[in-house]
Design an enzyme around this catalytic site. Sequence first.
Site, PDB file in Angstrom:
ATOM      1  N   GLY A 293       0.826  -1.198   0.000  1.00  0.00           N
ATOM      2  CA  GLY A 293       0.000   0.000   0.000  1.00  0.00           C
ATOM      3  C   GLY A 293       0.864   1.254   0.000  1.00  0.00           C
ATOM      4  O   GLY A 293       1.798   1.391  -0.775  1.00  0.00           O
TER       5      GLY A 293
ATOM      6  N   GLY B  55      -3.171  -2.636  -7.070  1.00  0.00           N
ATOM      7  CA  GLY B  55      -2.261  -3.774  -7.083  1.00  0.00           C
ATOM      8  C   GLY B  55      -2.190  -4.431  -8.451  1.00  0.00           C
ATOM      9  O   GLY B  55      -1.123  -4.915  -8.860  1.00  0.00           O
ATOM     10  N   ASP B  56      -3.320  -4.439  -9.162  1.00  0.00           N
ATOM     11  CA  ASP B  56      -3.335  -5.005 -10.516  1.00  0.00           C
ATOM     12  C   ASP B  56      -2.493  -4.157 -11.461  1.00  0.00           C
ATOM     13  O   ASP B  56      -1.757  -4.681 -12.303  1.00  0.00           O
ATOM     14  CB  ASP B  56      -4.769  -5.097 -11.030  1.00  0.00           C
ATOM     15  CG  ASP B  56      -5.687  -5.816 -10.069  1.00  0.00           C
ATOM     16  OD1 ASP B  56      -5.214  -6.748  -9.379  1.00  0.00           O
ATOM     17  OD2 ASP B  56      -6.867  -5.443  -9.976  1.00  0.00           O
TER      18      ASP B  56
END
Length: 317
Positions: free
Chosen positions: A222, A251-252
């Site tokens: 994060g 995140g992707d």
Amino acid sequence: MILTLTPNPSVDHTLEVDRLTRGEVLRVDATRAQAGGKGVNVARALHLAGVDTRAILPVGGGGGAELTALLGDLPRVTVPITGETRANVAITEADGTTTKLNAPGPTLSPAETDSLLAALEDELSRRPEWIVASGSLPAGAGEDFYVRVAGLAAEYGVSLALDTSGKPLEAAVRAGSISLAKPNLEELSELTGRTPATVGEVVAAARELLSSGNGSALVTLGGHGAILVGPEHSWWARGPRVRTRSTVGAGDCALAGFLTPADSPVDRLRNAVAWGTAAVSLPGTTIPAPDDVEPDAVEVVTEPDPSWTLDSLVERP
């Protein structure tokens, strides 16, 4: 070419509000619907950056028709199913807080699961550079679904990047043959049974994943950046501070950035953090355009001090 497999795709609806208050009638400032599912997000990001990619996904019902329309010109292979493609809802607040409501999705029959894997094998026979398998599994697919995917990837000599969680991640990690595992901190903690508090503890936990015959791990943290862990070396990277509008799909995008052409693990990690940083500054699951991504603004540290606490990473000079 980079192939993506999304067993449980979705139509993602994003609602922007000033502040989410339970039990109140709220005014929505903006809404959007976008094609979703972790592998779909990776494919969308790569396609927008001009990287040759193709997405494999099951579609069914009215939700499947909407999803297909939202995919636009994204190259894809769709596998028809009788169930209804799910719809997810994300509520984002002005301060960047995101609340996600994810539907479980359809139930795949054994024949539909086999059809999805057959479509994958057909594409693997064309020898893509990577196969990205990611996201939750729909009911009926079986907890060993990603183990079967890894077996096919190994059979065709294609590198596998896996981004999932829970029992499917545990089964695939134990089976081995994953070139790149991409857990976030929560997923890594669940898998190892402990929550790392320092960089050294993250690296040690990630190397547990590698001990079963897997290649490397990209652990996203994060706002604390990301750590790339190999059998012998590790790297930590942090992007510039930005105003967070939505964390959905970040995140992707980081995984997509990692898979873009690069000369070294350091450059791959720098790209990953740059893409993830750009994604959180955009609303909903909006994919960053190449002009949004600033790899030169990302700091990378080789062999970071294992005593650094994760809480200190944001403030490090």
